[in-house]
Design an enzyme around this catalytic site. Structure first.
Site, PDB file in Angstrom:
ATOM      1  N   ARG A  16     -82.173  49.124  63.493  1.00  0.00           N
ATOM      2  CA  ARG A  16     -81.021  49.239  64.681  1.00  0.00           C
ATOM      3  C   ARG A  16     -80.231  50.606  64.819  1.00  0.00           C
ATOM      4  NH1 ARG A  16     -76.572  44.801  62.578  1.00  0.00           N
ATOM      5  NH2 ARG A  16     -76.321  45.650  60.657  1.00  0.00           N
ATOM      6  N   ARG A  61     -81.425  43.979  49.112  1.00  0.00           N
ATOM      7  CA  ARG A  61     -82.286  45.102  49.818  1.00  0.00           C
ATOM      8  C   ARG A  61     -80.936  46.015  50.349  1.00  0.00           C
ATOM      9  NH1 ARG A  61     -87.009  45.610  51.306  1.00  0.00           N
ATOM     10  NH2 ARG A  61     -86.691  46.268  53.270  1.00  0.00           N
ATOM     11  N   TYR A 118     -74.958  36.095  50.711  1.00  0.00           N
ATOM     12  CA  TYR A 118     -74.570  36.690  51.918  1.00  0.00           C
ATOM     13  C   TYR A 118     -73.266  36.072  52.455  1.00  0.00           C
ATOM     14  CZ  TYR A 118     -73.977  38.718  56.482  1.00  0.00           C
ATOM     15  OH  TYR A 118     -73.193  39.573  57.300  1.00  0.00           O
ATOM     16  N   ARG A 139     -80.099  30.562  73.788  1.00  0.00           N
ATOM     17  CA  ARG A 139     -79.331  30.079  74.903  1.00  0.00           C
ATOM     18  C   ARG A 139     -80.255  29.833  76.019  1.00  0.00           C
ATOM     19  NH1 ARG A 139     -74.856  33.362  72.939  1.00  0.00           N
ATOM     20  NH2 ARG A 139     -73.927  32.370  71.154  1.00  0.00           N
ATOM     21  N   ARG A 156     -79.755  31.405  61.789  1.00  0.00           N
ATOM     22  CA  ARG A 156     -78.220  31.964  62.226  1.00  0.00           C
ATOM     23  C   ARG A 156     -78.138  32.417  63.382  1.00  0.00           C
ATOM     24  NH1 ARG A 156     -78.064  35.009  56.684  1.00  0.00           N
ATOM     25  NH2 ARG A 156     -78.355  36.965  57.741  1.00  0.00           N
ATOM     26  N   ASP A 169     -70.179  36.306  55.003  1.00  0.00           N
ATOM     27  CA  ASP A 169     -69.531  36.723  56.104  1.00  0.00           C
ATOM     28  C   ASP A 169     -68.069  36.973  55.872  1.00  0.00           C
ATOM     29  OD1 ASP A 169     -71.055  37.492  58.338  1.00  0.00           O
ATOM     30  OD2 ASP A 169     -71.160  35.194  58.978  1.00  0.00           O
ATOM     31  N   GLU A 205     -80.290  52.764  61.281  1.00  0.00           N
ATOM     32  CA  GLU A 205     -80.156  52.017  60.063  1.00  0.00           C
ATOM     33  C   GLU A 205     -81.544  51.436  59.396  1.00  0.00           C
ATOM     34  OE1 GLU A 205     -76.987  49.192  60.476  1.00  0.00           O
ATOM     35  OE2 GLU A 205     -78.054  47.889  59.090  1.00  0.00           O
TER      36      GLU A 205
HETATM   37  P1  FAD Z   1     -67.574  43.899  48.567  1.00  0.00           P
HETATM   38  O1  FAD Z   1     -66.893  44.178  50.075  1.00  0.00           O
HETATM   39  O2  FAD Z   1     -68.980  44.156  48.351  1.00  0.00           O
HETATM   40  O3  FAD Z   1     -66.600  44.497  47.496  1.00  0.00           O
HETATM   41  C1  FAD Z   1     -66.869  44.402  46.138  1.00  0.00           C
HETATM   42  C2  FAD Z   1     -66.224  45.709  45.544  1.00  0.00           C
HETATM   43  O4  FAD Z   1     -66.258  45.699  44.075  1.00  0.00           O
HETATM   44  C3  FAD Z   1     -66.744  47.140  46.034  1.00  0.00           C
HETATM   45  O5  FAD Z   1     -65.733  47.854  46.716  1.00  0.00           O
HETATM   46  C4  FAD Z   1     -67.378  47.651  44.801  1.00  0.00           C
HETATM   47  O6  FAD Z   1     -67.161  49.191  44.773  1.00  0.00           O
HETATM   48  C5  FAD Z   1     -66.467  47.074  43.630  1.00  0.00           C
HETATM   49  N1  FAD Z   1     -67.382  47.133  42.358  1.00  0.00           N
HETATM   50  C6  FAD Z   1     -68.384  46.502  42.253  1.00  0.00           C
HETATM   51  N2  FAD Z   1     -68.800  46.493  40.767  1.00  0.00           N
HETATM   52  C7  FAD Z   1     -67.772  47.202  40.362  1.00  0.00           C
HETATM   53  C8  FAD Z   1     -67.598  47.765  38.915  1.00  0.00           C
HETATM   54  N3  FAD Z   1     -68.490  47.194  37.747  1.00  0.00           N
HETATM   55  N4  FAD Z   1     -66.448  48.188  38.671  1.00  0.00           N
HETATM   56  C9  FAD Z   1     -65.471  48.505  39.722  1.00  0.00           C
HETATM   57  N5  FAD Z   1     -65.695  48.187  41.103  1.00  0.00           N
HETATM   58  C10 FAD Z   1     -66.748  47.659  41.274  1.00  0.00           C
HETATM   59  N6  FAD Z   1     -69.270  39.933  57.692  1.00  0.00           N
HETATM   60  C11 FAD Z   1     -69.004  39.472  58.816  1.00  0.00           C
HETATM   61  O7  FAD Z   1     -67.977  38.751  58.994  1.00  0.00           O
HETATM   62  N7  FAD Z   1     -69.304  40.036  60.099  1.00  0.00           N
HETATM   63  C12 FAD Z   1     -70.103  41.348  60.086  1.00  0.00           C
HETATM   64  O8  FAD Z   1     -70.230  41.699  61.108  1.00  0.00           O
HETATM   65  C13 FAD Z   1     -70.724  41.693  58.890  1.00  0.00           C
HETATM   66  N8  FAD Z   1     -71.522  42.403  58.816  1.00  0.00           N
HETATM   67  C14 FAD Z   1     -71.990  42.921  57.992  1.00  0.00           C
HETATM   68  C15 FAD Z   1     -73.062  44.055  57.796  1.00  0.00           C
HETATM   69  C16 FAD Z   1     -73.580  44.329  56.624  1.00  0.00           C
HETATM   70  C17 FAD Z   1     -74.759  45.371  56.697  1.00  0.00           C
HETATM   71  C18 FAD Z   1     -73.265  43.701  55.378  1.00  0.00           C
HETATM   72  C19 FAD Z   1     -73.925  44.010  54.284  1.00  0.00           C
HETATM   73  C20 FAD Z   1     -72.351  42.880  55.384  1.00  0.00           C
HETATM   74  C21 FAD Z   1     -71.854  42.491  56.554  1.00  0.00           C
HETATM   75  N9  FAD Z   1     -70.734  41.382  56.443  1.00  0.00           N
HETATM   76  C22 FAD Z   1     -70.251  40.843  57.855  1.00  0.00           C
HETATM   77  C23 FAD Z   1     -70.311  40.717  55.233  1.00  0.00           C
HETATM   78  C24 FAD Z   1     -69.072  41.569  54.637  1.00  0.00           C
HETATM   79  O9  FAD Z   1     -69.574  42.857  54.197  1.00  0.00           O
HETATM   80  C25 FAD Z   1     -68.810  40.857  53.266  1.00  0.00           C
HETATM   81  O10 FAD Z   1     -68.063  39.639  53.572  1.00  0.00           O
HETATM   82  C26 FAD Z   1     -67.419  41.626  52.484  1.00  0.00           C
HETATM   83  O11 FAD Z   1     -67.652  42.802  52.290  1.00  0.00           O
HETATM   84  C27 FAD Z   1     -67.487  40.769  50.968  1.00  0.00           C
HETATM   85  O12 FAD Z   1     -66.380  41.172  50.290  1.00  0.00           O
HETATM   86  P2  FAD Z   1     -66.257  41.431  48.826  1.00  0.00           P
HETATM   87  O13 FAD Z   1     -65.097  41.788  48.305  1.00  0.00           O
HETATM   88  O14 FAD Z   1     -66.897  39.858  48.254  1.00  0.00           O
HETATM   89  O15 FAD Z   1     -67.440  42.362  48.355  1.00  0.00           O
HETATM   90  N1  UDP Z   2     -83.526  39.272  63.442  1.00  0.00           N
HETATM   91  C1  UDP Z   2     -84.425  39.657  63.970  1.00  0.00           C
HETATM   92  N2  UDP Z   2     -84.305  40.390  65.063  1.00  0.00           N
HETATM   93  C2  UDP Z   2     -83.289  40.800  65.687  1.00  0.00           C
HETATM   94  C3  UDP Z   2     -82.054  40.441  65.213  1.00  0.00           C
HETATM   95  C4  UDP Z   2     -82.226  39.387  63.693  1.00  0.00           C
HETATM   96  O1  UDP Z   2     -85.580  39.355  63.746  1.00  0.00           O
HETATM   97  O2  UDP Z   2     -83.241  41.546  66.537  1.00  0.00           O
HETATM   98  C5  UDP Z   2     -83.464  38.337  62.369  1.00  0.00           C
HETATM   99  C6  UDP Z   2     -83.665  39.239  60.863  1.00  0.00           C
HETATM  100  O3  UDP Z   2     -84.513  38.832  60.088  1.00  0.00           O
HETATM  101  C7  UDP Z   2     -82.148  38.984  60.470  1.00  0.00           C
HETATM  102  C8  UDP Z   2     -82.006  37.510  61.003  1.00  0.00           C
HETATM  103  O4  UDP Z   2     -82.725  37.414  62.254  1.00  0.00           O
HETATM  104  O5  UDP Z   2     -82.049  39.074  58.865  1.00  0.00           O
HETATM  105  C9  UDP Z   2     -80.545  36.953  61.086  1.00  0.00           C
HETATM  106  O6  UDP Z   2     -79.867  37.938  62.140  1.00  0.00           O
HETATM  107  P1  UDP Z   2     -78.328  38.575  61.782  1.00  0.00           P
HETATM  108  O7  UDP Z   2     -77.937  39.265  63.048  1.00  0.00           O
HETATM  109  O8  UDP Z   2     -77.461  37.468  61.338  1.00  0.00           O
HETATM  110  O9  UDP Z   2     -78.656  39.742  60.737  1.00  0.00           O
HETATM  111  P2  UDP Z   2     -77.774  40.185  59.521  1.00  0.00           P
HETATM  112  O10 UDP Z   2     -76.327  40.008  60.074  1.00  0.00           O
HETATM  113  O11 UDP Z   2     -78.098  39.332  58.326  1.00  0.00           O
HETATM  114  O12 UDP Z   2     -78.384  41.604  59.678  1.00  0.00           O
END
Ligand code: FAD
Ligand code: UDP
Length: 389
Positions: free
Chosen positions: A285, A255, A354, A183, A179, A356, A306
């Site tokens: 981070r 996780r 996972y 560069r 991912r 986005d 975090e």
């Molecule tokens: P969710 O957002 O998880 O929504 C599911 C909902 O269902 C929740 O509100 C939950 O409360 C509800 N629910 C679950 N079970 C029940 C139940 N039994 N009854 C009632 N309600 C329930 N994407 C990006 O494009 N850019 C980013 O920079 C990015 N950063 C991220 C960073 C982190 C730390 C994480 C974990 C994800 C990140 N993502 C990012 C991904 C993004 O969070 C997801 O694409 C998005 O949340 C998916 O939406 P969803 O509706 O499928 O799931």
């Molecule tokens: N990663 C790393 N060092 C960094 C950033 C990312 O080793 O400083 C690794 C880590 O295992 C992570 C993966 O590269 O899960 C993908 O990075 P990304 O930024 O896409 O992480 P995520 O959005 O999954 O947190």
């Protein structure tokens, strides 16, 4: 004919599918166990500082998908935002320093104390760093050793990944590292997508606008129970796949993240995201939320340290661990779901991947359209429109 559909989850998946079907004239009820909409994309202004907080971790919107970009801009104004991540680690002499990510020419020159041009750096990494004995990298570690070599791997990836995944990089698939680009120029944009930005008023404002339709009713603080599906023509479920079946085959591993908030008077780190490559630093981070909205001005600051750990019962599931064991269990749940009628599993939890945000929206739109087509043809909707295994 108007139908009644139940959406479980008021995150992006539930909102986008709900909106699409509401616009087609159907009655949509959405339940969410949380006290807010937006799922894991939820943003909220901190009452003290007024800073927009990314409550469940930093979210940056990036996509190459024209339709999805058009879709999000229909509901919220997006302002330009480039994710420029820094990382604190040690160079080969052991000196601690702040480096630029993803690994780029600046990182390489600073790390090795050199002033190489792009071609020289490419040759240097290929001939003096990369392990060319690895032909087809299978693991994360092999992928890193093959493309950047031991020194950069150990400084930037090894410790971070052990903290993030609770596993050695030799146990993780190469796909996780793929991912991240490397560069040989000074481009320090974390992403390479055509469209990148941040919603001016946060993601929850955008999702509120998506849900704002007379055909949609949202019930917060309402957990789904299977009996709720009675009286609806179909259920779309964006909660955890294993939870739907009361974990009857076992638990899919995740996780989870712990965010330790601290406030600061001024600018704490000068950027939105600072990673920590060393294993000895317990967090992965620190995010400083005011830098996610560079068009706003705030004197004070709110930061999150975090920490990542294995999700236990009751924890919020964040990252699916897709090791062999989980894939086998997923496959068994997949069969169970396919034998179930009247429900479609969607989103990051419903399909245990996972995803986005842009992919989530794309899949939600495709699912809603696929569902409508099936209904028009009088066919039964499948448990999955996207095969998760
Ligand atoms: P969710 O957002 O998880 O929504 C599911 C909902 O269902 C929740 O509100 C939950 O409360 C509800 N629910 C679950 N079970 C029940 C139940 N039994 N009854 C009632 N309600 C329930 N994407 C990006 O494009 N850019 C980013 O920079 C990015 N950063 C991220 C960073 C982190 C730390 C994480 C974990 C994800 C990140 N993502 C990012 C991904 C993004 O969070 C997801 O694409 C998005 O949340 C998916 O939406 P969803 O509706 O499928 O799931
Ligand atoms: N990663 C790393 N060092 C960094 C950033 C990312 O080793 O400083 C690794 C880590 O295992 C992570 C993966 O590269 O899960 C993908 O990075 P990304 O930024 O896409 O992480 P995520 O959005 O999954 O947190």
């Amino acid at each position: 004919m108007t139908k009644k559909y139940l959406m479980v989850g008021a995150g992006l998946s539930g909102a986008v599918i709900g909106r699409h079907l509401a616009e087609a004239g159907h009655d949509i009820t959405i339940v969410d166990s949380r006290d807010h909409i937006g799922g894991n994309c939820h943003t909220a202004r901190d009452p003290d500082s007024g800073i927009m907080l990314h409550v469940y971790g930093p979210h940056i919107f990036h996509t190459d998908d024209d339709e999805v970009w058009g879709y999000v801009n229909r509901f919220e104004e997006f302002l330009p935002f480039k994710n420029r991540v820094k990382t604190t680690s040690r160079d080969p002499s052991g000196k601690r320093s702040v480096f630029s990510l993803p690994i780029n020419l600046h990182t390489i020159n600073q790390f090795f104390g050199k002033t190489m041009r792009p071609d020289e750096a490419k040759r240097f990494i290929a001939e003096e760093q990369a392990d060319s004995s690895i032909v087809v990298p299978k693991t994360f570690e092999e992928q890193a050793l093959r493309f950047v070599g031991k020194d950069l791997y150990e400084a930037f990836f090894k410790g971070y990944t052990i903290k993030q995944w609770g596993m050695h990089p030799s146990e993780l698939p190469a796909s996780i590292l793929k991912r991240l680009p490397v560069r040989f120029n000074y481009d320090d944009n974390y992403f390479f997508h055509k469209f990148q930005g941040m919603p001016k008023n946060g993601y929850s404002a955008m999702i509120r606008a998506i849900l704002d339709h007379p055909g949609i009713t949202v019930h917060l603080n309402t957990s789904f129970a299977r009996a709720m599906g009675e009286g609806y023509d179909h259920v779309f479920y964006s909660g955890p796949l294993d939870e739907y079946f009361d974990f009857e085959l076992g638990r899919l591993g995740y996780r989870t993240l712990d965010f330790e908030r601290f406030d600061y008077d001024g600018d704490y780190q000068g950027c939105a995201v600072m990673n920590y490559g060393e294993e000895s630093v317990p967090y992965t981070r620190i995010t400083e939320h005011k830098h996610f909205a560079p068009w706003e001005e705030h004197e004070s600051s709110v930061c999150y340290r975090e920490f990542s750990r294995s999700a236990e019962f009751g924890d919020i599931p964040y990252y699916p661990i897709r090791q062999l064991k989980e894939k086998e269990l997923l496959s068994a749940y997949f069969d169970l779901a396919n034998a179930t009628r009247g429900v479609t599993f969607v989103g990051r939890l419903g399909t245990y991947r996972y995803l986005d945000m842009d992919v989530t929206i794309r899949e939600a739109l495709d699912t809603a359209r696929g569902f409508e087509a099936k209904m028009t043809d009088g066919e039964e909707a499948p448990a999955f429109f996207i095969r998760p295994v």
